[in-house]
Write a protein that holds these residues in place. Structure first.
Motif: not given
Length: 414
Positions: A4, A8-9, A168, A246-250, A252
């Protein structure tokens, strides 16, 4: 298995096993990672660690030797049997670059495939810079490294950037840096670093420290940990289930901007009462100054002077340091209750000198501010990589891409 990048992608993914070929590719990637992590190992150890048969492990090692990524390194005694051949990464087969990017300059480091540091270039200074100047710093440092390493440059896997903010990935696949505390507008990562077609990966710097500690440091083998980076800014990496969160959009891990005092001290992000407003370097030194402390500068020497003066009996310095330890304990104690870590690791150029002489007091402060049961279930450690952690973790991004993408098949031996 996937790697990643910022946001987080999953940028390079080894697909789910559906064919014999895919299974072999995945297993070869796992073997390569094991060899790099171990530094030096054996075919038998690879089979045991990976769950592969001895024959399969031996065949995959042969594949990696044939494409030039792994080598045999002599042998060791097998206690009466045939000597056992040692296997290690072929260090000279590739290079990777990691950069620690701050608002006041950059540190760019070059590593070989065995993650030995082979060169470094610094740019910038004590003054804050805008994104354009930071981008120029990165470019100048990369040019200098290229010019000194012209023969090895064609083996460059990519460049990893550890950045001061949230990274992101937008709907078009571009990585964007959001560095609110620096007062920067959203910055495309490609504006900061364009290496002429060479892959560039970016992520938050605290997460990169965590990546280094997960691979080779004091978070290695931990299923649940928090890795704090204390410097001018304050950041965190969260390890959950052995993986970096990472969380939903990095975003975290933006622990430095969680509020520990409503309406408290002003923070660089524009809010009040954030963790960073109490244990970031500028906040610590401003508190000391307002209390009557006398010192010069604003960086590591000033922080070290505060600690030294406190240990020497200066009451103002001691009171300031007591406040720092208690605030750090409160902030980490909340994380103990929230995440239940087995290890807490502290690094960064503020965290390292604090840990040198205050680790016992920091442990006690964390326990004082957390529930008794989870307070007895963690151990506190200093970051193994010190000031090089962010660059080291960033250099692992291209290496993880190599491992996960099965790029070995595209390489020729030698």
């Amino acid at each position: 298995m996937s790697v990643e990048a910022g946001g987080g992608r999953p940028v390079l993914t080894l697909p789910e096993v559906s064919t014999v070929t895919t299974l072999r590719q995945r297993n070869r990637a796992l073997v390569l990672k094991h060899v790099i992590l171990a530094g030096e190992t054996t075919r038998g150890a690879i089979a045991k660690e990976s769950g592969l048969s001895t024959a399969s492990a031996a065949n995959l090692v042969t594949d990696l030797i044939n494409v030039g990524l792994v080598e045999e390194r002599g042998s060791v005694s097998s206690h009466g049997g045939r000597p056992i051949t040692l296997i290690g990464p072929r260090a000279e087969s590739a290079i990777t670059i990691g950069a620690d990017i701050g608002e006041r300059g950059v540190a760019v480091e070059m590593f070989d495939l065995a993650m030995n540091r082979i060169d470094r270039e610094d740019r910038g200074g004590d003054e804050a810079e805008d994104p354009g100047r930071i981008g120029a710093d990165i470019h100048e440092a990369l040019v200098a490294l290229r010019d000194r390493n012209t023969e090895r440059w064609p083996t460059l896997l990519g460049v990893g950037l550890g950045l001061p903010g949230v990274v992101e990935t937008d709907v078009e696949g571009r990585q964007i840096l959001y560095a609110q505390s620096n007062g920067w507008p959203p910055v495309p990562v490609s504006d900061l670093c364009d290496v002429g077609g060479i892959p560039v990966f970016a992520e938050n710097g605290a997460k990169m420290q965590t990546r280094a500690e997960l691979w080779f440091g004091n978070a290695r083998g931990a299923n649940h940990a928090v890795v704090a980076l204390l410097s001018r800014g304050v950041g965190l990496g969260i390890v959950s289930g052995g993986q970096l969160a990472h969380g939903s959009h990095s975003s975290a891990g933006e622990w430095g901007h969680t509020v520990i005092e409503r309406g408290g001290r002003p923070c660089r992000c524009g809010n009040r009462g954030c963790v960073e407003a109490y244990i970031g370097s500028d906040a610590i030194l401003e508190t000391w100054k307002q209390a009557g402390g006398v010192f010069e500068g604003s960086g590591l020497p000033a922080v070290r002077k505060l600690i030294a003066d406190a240990h020497a009996g200066d009451q103002v310095a001691a009171a300031t340091l007591d406040d720092v330890v208690d605030c750090l304990g409160a902030a980490l104690g909340g994380l103990v209750n929230l995440t239940g870590p087995e290890r807490i690791i502290i690094g960064g150029w503020v965290g390292l000198p604090l840990m040198e002489s205050l680790s016992d007091r920091i442990t006690a402060a964390i326990k004082r501010h957390s529930l008794s049961r989870p307070a007895g279930q963690f151990t506190l450690h200093v970051a193994k990589f010190g000031g090089a952690a962010v660059a080291t973790g960033s250099a692992l991004l291209p290496l993880e891409a190599l491992i996960a993408a099965d790029l070995m098949s595209e390489r020729s031996p030698g």
